[in-house]
Enzyme design. Structure first.
Site, mmCIF file in Angstrom:
data_model
loop_
_atom_site.group_PDB
_atom_site.id
_atom_site.type_symbol
_atom_site.label_atom_id
_atom_site.label_comp_id
_atom_site.label_asym_id
_atom_site.label_seq_id
_atom_site.Cartn_x
_atom_site.Cartn_y
_atom_site.Cartn_z
ATOM 1 N N GLY A 50 24.005 28.512 -89.572
ATOM 2 C CA GLY A 50 24.868 29.292 -90.054
ATOM 3 C C GLY A 50 26.077 30.151 -89.188
ATOM 4 O O GLY A 50 26.451 29.803 -88.612
ATOM 5 N N CYS A 51 26.372 30.898 -89.733
ATOM 6 C CA CYS A 51 27.434 31.966 -89.004
ATOM 7 C C CYS A 51 27.024 31.672 -87.867
ATOM 8 O O CYS A 51 26.088 32.693 -87.351
ATOM 9 C CB CYS A 51 27.387 33.129 -89.553
ATOM 10 S SG CYS A 51 29.166 34.501 -88.435
#
Length: 230
Positions: A50-51
């Site tokens: 993810g981020c």
């Protein structure tokens, strides 16, 4: 990850929506039954979940980690830019290059923290409010041994049904890592009140402290500090 240049009201709304969409709560999982023996004073693991703000923030607070750099892996050098990677068509994933001392923390322990608190490995091409292949769960092994250990650990966790769904983490060997732009480095530490960080990433730090107290370090190791070191 949401654009940096949006209104405060919009940021708060988007972050709040991300908070309710987030599935990762931090899960206690068993360590790998097979692990790597220490070989030298420094090794590297490249992980995507993810981020990269949150993944970097987690590993910067792990004892034995000497640096954690946000960046891109899975695509070509020419497309390793934030605006381009955000299209989801470059092959890149937002990733973090974790440099660690294997005499203090093993590769297996790094993976345990990665699966447990850094992200949700059962989500395909998304984490929390973020969607797209650039947010996929992926491990970019730096050696055949790392690839073998990662595959074995995934099989172990799936067999034990530790998670409510199967782990979808991809093993992607022979991929180069490219550091992200300077404004992405140490983002969690520099922006602790940024709404996205508050709702999506600070809980990961709390989970690290709760589930891995023996590995938690209060003061993060920062990219900015590493660059100043001789």
């Amino acid at each position: 990850m949401k654009p940096l240049f949006i209104s405060i009201a919009s940021a708060a709304f988007l972050a709040l929506a991300g908070h309710f969409a987030q599935a990762q709560e931090g899960i206690a999982i068993p360590p790998p039954t097979a692990d790597a023996a220490p070989a030298g004073a420094s090794e590297v693991a490249v992980l995507a979940g993810g981020c990269f703000w949150g993944v970097q923030g987690v590993f910067q607070r792990v004892d034995g980690v000497t640096n954690a750099v946000s960046g891109y892996a899975g695509g070509d050098r020419s497309s390793a830019r934030y605006e381009t990677v955000g299209s989801g068509r470059t092959g890149h994933a937002e990733a973090v290059e974790v440099t660690f001392d294997p005499r203090k923390i093993s590769y297996g322990r790094i993976l345990q923290i990665y699966f447990s608190v850094a992200h949700d490995p059962t989500q395909l091409n998304r984490q929390g409010p973020d969607r797209g292949p650039q947010y996929r769960s992926a491990i970019f092994p730096r050696s055949e041994e790392q690839a073998k250990l990662a595959k074995a650990y995934i099989a172990q966790l799936n067999k034990a049904r530790v998670f409510s769904a199967a782990i979808v983490t991809k093993i992607e060997p022979d991929r180069e890592f490219f550091p992200a732009e300077d404004y992405h480095q140490d983002f969690l530490t520099r922006n602790p009140t940024y709404p996205y960080i508050v709702f999506n990433d600070l809980p990961k730090i709390d989970n690290l402290k709760r589930l891995f107290p023996q590995d938690f370090r209060q003061e993060p190791v920062l990219v900015a500090a590493a660059r100043k070191s001789p």
